[in-house]
Design a protein around this motif. Sequence first.
Motif, PDB file in Angstrom:
ATOM      1  N   GLN A 145      23.987   6.050   2.893  1.00 33.46           N
ATOM      2  CA  GLN A 145      22.631   5.554   2.698  1.00 33.46           C
ATOM      3  C   GLN A 145      21.615   6.470   3.376  1.00 33.46           C
ATOM      4  OE1 GLN A 145      23.088   1.686   4.331  1.00 33.46           O
ATOM      5  NE2 GLN A 145      24.320   0.913   2.635  1.00 33.46           N
ATOM      6  N   LEU A 146      21.933   6.921   4.584  1.00 31.54           N
ATOM      7  CA  LEU A 146      21.014   7.789   5.299  1.00 31.54           C
ATOM      8  C   LEU A 146      20.839   9.123   4.594  1.00 31.54           C
ATOM      9  CD1 LEU A 146      22.130   7.131   8.973  1.00 31.54           C
ATOM     10  CD2 LEU A 146      19.996   6.419   7.918  1.00 31.54           C
ATOM     11  N   CYS A 147      21.944   9.711   4.119  1.00 29.70           N
ATOM     12  CA  CYS A 147      21.856  11.003   3.435  1.00 29.70           C
ATOM     13  C   CYS A 147      21.060  10.888   2.142  1.00 29.70           C
ATOM     14  CB  CYS A 147      23.260  11.536   3.149  1.00 29.70           C
ATOM     15  SG  CYS A 147      24.102  12.130   4.625  1.00 29.70           S
ATOM     16  N   ILE A 148      21.246   9.795   1.409  1.00 30.09           N
ATOM     17  CA  ILE A 148      20.488   9.597   0.178  1.00 30.09           C
ATOM     18  C   ILE A 148      19.003   9.482   0.486  1.00 30.09           C
ATOM     19  CG2 ILE A 148      20.015   7.943  -1.671  1.00 30.09           C
ATOM     20  CD1 ILE A 148      22.988   7.515  -1.915  1.00 30.09           C
ATOM     21  N   ILE A 193      21.956  42.265  -2.932  1.00 26.76           N
ATOM     22  CA  ILE A 193      22.021  40.955  -3.570  1.00 26.76           C
ATOM     23  C   ILE A 193      20.889  40.802  -4.572  1.00 26.76           C
ATOM     24  CG2 ILE A 193      21.809  38.471  -3.132  1.00 26.76           C
ATOM     25  CD1 ILE A 193      23.158  38.923  -0.457  1.00 26.76           C
ATOM     26  N   LYS A 194      21.211  40.204  -5.719  1.00 25.90           N
ATOM     27  CA  LYS A 194      20.186  39.952  -6.731  1.00 25.90           C
ATOM     28  C   LYS A 194      19.255  38.850  -6.251  1.00 25.90           C
ATOM     29  CE  LYS A 194      23.000  40.983 -10.824  1.00 25.90           C
ATOM     30  NZ  LYS A 194      23.488  40.435 -12.107  1.00 25.90           N
ATOM     31  N   ASN A 195      17.974  39.186  -6.068  1.00 25.62           N
ATOM     32  CA  ASN A 195      17.029  38.164  -5.616  1.00 25.62           C
ATOM     33  C   ASN A 195      16.867  37.049  -6.628  1.00 25.62           C
ATOM     34  OD1 ASN A 195      16.524  39.325  -3.156  1.00 25.62           O
ATOM     35  ND2 ASN A 195      14.821  40.577  -3.901  1.00 25.62           N
ATOM     36  N   SER A 196      17.036  37.368  -7.911  1.00 20.64           N
ATOM     37  CA  SER A 196      16.869  36.348  -8.937  1.00 20.64           C
ATOM     38  C   SER A 196      18.030  35.362  -8.961  1.00 20.64           C
ATOM     39  CB  SER A 196      16.738  37.009 -10.314  1.00 20.64           C
ATOM     40  OG  SER A 196      17.904  37.771 -10.604  1.00 20.64           O
ATOM     41  N   ASP A 197      19.159  35.737  -8.327  1.00 21.18           N
ATOM     42  CA  ASP A 197      20.356  34.912  -8.391  1.00 21.18           C
ATOM     43  C   ASP A 197      20.674  34.182  -7.097  1.00 21.18           C
ATOM     44  OD1 ASP A 197      20.795  35.532 -10.965  1.00 21.18           O
ATOM     45  OD2 ASP A 197      22.464  36.913 -10.645  1.00 21.18           O
ATOM     46  N   ASN A 198      20.015  34.524  -5.993  1.00 19.48           N
ATOM     47  CA  ASN A 198      20.386  33.858  -4.747  1.00 19.48           C
ATOM     48  C   ASN A 198      19.562  32.596  -4.551  1.00 19.48           C
ATOM     49  OD1 ASN A 198      18.111  34.290  -2.719  1.00 19.48           O
ATOM     50  ND2 ASN A 198      18.474  36.409  -3.344  1.00 19.48           N
ATOM     51  N   LYS A 199      20.238  31.551  -4.079  1.00 21.39           N
ATOM     52  CA  LYS A 199      19.590  30.257  -3.841  1.00 21.39           C
ATOM     53  C   LYS A 199      20.105  29.672  -2.549  1.00 21.39           C
ATOM     54  CE  LYS A 199      18.712  29.062  -8.680  1.00 21.39           C
ATOM     55  NZ  LYS A 199      18.862  28.032  -9.742  1.00 21.39           N
ATOM     56  N   LEU A 200      19.208  28.999  -1.832  1.00 19.95           N
ATOM     57  CA  LEU A 200      19.548  28.378  -0.571  1.00 19.95           C
ATOM     58  C   LEU A 200      19.210  26.892  -0.637  1.00 19.95           C
ATOM     59  CD1 LEU A 200      20.424  28.633   2.424  1.00 19.95           C
ATOM     60  CD2 LEU A 200      18.025  29.088   2.962  1.00 19.95           C
ATOM     61  N   PHE A 201      20.216  26.053  -0.413  1.00 23.94           N
ATOM     62  CA  PHE A 201      20.017  24.607  -0.342  1.00 23.94           C
ATOM     63  C   PHE A 201      20.270  24.174   1.100  1.00 23.94           C
ATOM     64  CE2 PHE A 201      21.767  25.523  -4.564  1.00 23.94           C
ATOM     65  CZ  PHE A 201      20.740  25.055  -5.366  1.00 23.94           C
ATOM     66  N   ALA A 202      19.406  23.307   1.616  1.00 24.66           N
ATOM     67  CA  ALA A 202      19.568  22.836   2.987  1.00 24.66           C
ATOM     68  C   ALA A 202      19.227  21.361   3.058  1.00 24.66           C
ATOM     69  CB  ALA A 202      18.663  23.630   3.927  1.00 24.66           C
ATOM     70  N   LEU A 203      19.943  20.636   3.897  1.00 26.00           N
ATOM     71  CA  LEU A 203      19.632  19.227   4.096  1.00 26.00           C
ATOM     72  C   LEU A 203      20.074  18.787   5.471  1.00 26.00           C
ATOM     73  CD1 LEU A 203      22.540  17.312   2.979  1.00 26.00           C
ATOM     74  CD2 LEU A 203      21.831  18.845   1.201  1.00 26.00           C
ATOM     75  N   PRO A 204      19.326  17.851   6.060  1.00 24.08           N
ATOM     76  CA  PRO A 204      19.696  17.331   7.375  1.00 24.08           C
ATOM     77  C   PRO A 204      20.913  16.422   7.269  1.00 24.08           C
ATOM     78  CG  PRO A 204      17.810  16.152   6.527  1.00 24.08           C
ATOM     79  CD  PRO A 204      18.095  17.243   5.545  1.00 24.08           C
ATOM     80  N   VAL A 205      21.605  16.261   8.370  1.00 26.00           N
ATOM     81  CA  VAL A 205      22.783  15.402   8.431  1.00 26.00           C
ATOM     82  C   VAL A 205      22.574  14.377   9.541  1.00 26.00           C
ATOM     83  CG1 VAL A 205      25.252  15.313   8.923  1.00 26.00           C
ATOM     84  CG2 VAL A 205      24.321  17.219   7.612  1.00 26.00           C
ATOM     85  N   ILE A 206      22.777  13.088   9.223  1.00 20.88           N
ATOM     86  CA  ILE A 206      22.770  12.030  10.212  1.00 20.88           C
ATOM     87  C   ILE A 206      23.737  10.952   9.757  1.00 20.88           C
ATOM     88  CG2 ILE A 206      20.728  10.973   9.130  1.00 20.88           C
ATOM     89  CD1 ILE A 206      20.010   9.859  11.907  1.00 20.88           C
ATOM     90  N   PHE A 207      24.609  10.528  10.667  1.00 20.91           N
ATOM     91  CA  PHE A 207      25.572   9.487  10.308  1.00 20.91           C
ATOM     92  C   PHE A 207      26.037   8.771  11.557  1.00 20.91           C
ATOM     93  CE2 PHE A 207      27.748  13.573  10.560  1.00 20.91           C
ATOM     94  CZ  PHE A 207      28.781  13.319  11.467  1.00 20.91           C
ATOM     95  N   TYR A 208      26.787   7.711  11.354  1.00 21.21           N
ATOM     96  CA  TYR A 208      27.319   6.911  12.459  1.00 21.21           C
ATOM     97  C   TYR A 208      28.744   6.492  12.143  1.00 21.21           C
ATOM     98  CZ  TYR A 208      27.968   3.184  15.861  1.00 21.21           C
ATOM     99  OH  TYR A 208      28.450   2.399  16.881  1.00 21.21           O
TER     100      TYR A 208
END
Length: 385
Positions: free
Chosen positions: A24-27, A50-65
């Motif tokens: 639930q927290l991640c969503i 590296i091809k600049n048109s092809d590189n992608k960075l995904f990031a997200l915080p993590v919190i859990f119990y």
Amino acid sequence: MILPISNQATPYVRLLAGTAFSLQLCILFLVFTPELAFSANSPKIENDSIKNSDNKLFALPVIFYTPETRFAFGGAGIYTFRFKNQSDSAQSSQIQLGLVYTLNKQLLAYLPFQIFWQEDNYRSYGEIGFYKYTYFFYGIGASHQSKQEETYDVNYPRVRLNFLKQIWSDLYFGLRYWFEDYRITEIDPDGQLARQPITGKKGGITSGLGLVANYDSRDNVFFPARGAFIEMAVHPTSSIFGSDFNYTRFLVDAAKYFENKWAHVLALNFYGEFMGGDPPFNQLALLGGTKRMRGFIEGQYRDKNMLIFQTEYRAPVIWRIGVVAFAGYGGVADKISNFDLRNFKVSYGGGLRFLLDTTRKLNIRFDVGITKTDVRYYLTFGEAF
């Protein structure tokens, strides 16, 4: 997500799998900070190779119990790219990075990767990480003498490296190196690890160099719809390489994919692990986890030999949303001749997919695994197989 090669799951992944609250927290993070994962203007990392048109960075915080950690906080990211000498049809490389700290003073740091270069003539994959964590131990074998679970604390660095070269169309061959320095810091004084003569209960170094071969005709490394993937490895672990234990692991992991006219995918998987010698308990074949027999905690059943059969049906629904249904059947044994179908376990379940990257077909995966006695939740990147 490229998960670490089995034999004690990445703690971060196993933690997320243990509680609906973490889901639930991640969503909530994904809904209210979508630019972290879904922005069309994802950061481009400048690099001449590296091809600049092809590189992608995904990031997200993590919190859990979870009961083992209490609250845990951190971040995770995934970087996908192609080298400039790669064509648009070549496999995309992937590097992940995660760092998590818990209120129980646990630390999880991991960097799994999968890299392709020179038009897929070479490939390397594996993981580098450090974990300070608490694990469950249920016993060894297909049927436990004691149903009472126990926990133990451990600190260890992990290095898993594979380097392969293409030797024929879709066929790769190379070397595999695995290393762990497993330092057990606390066990249950009344548990099996304290009372029974279990190999490795005081920790120790495992280090081994072996051979690995891949056959890979998949159309996509993140979400295969057609083709097959077969990995076979022979991996001696010996004092020659600085190990405190002497044993040999033979592994075969095979998957086949079929796509119909509605873009639905049927995926089939066979996984077998067979060991000779005297491996420590943490290096035994482990049933359960995010990839094999979802619904069981990884290591809930463990032994020197394991057979698993899995199937999964994957279907798109609307926009970036998809659904899956899956089932697994598997068991462990101390000897190949002692496999007993009466002791094989069954798990099944379903899940949702959210497509992070429409070009590479990289998904966020949420699964619910069901067994005879438990229901467990999993939230991670990529497919189980």
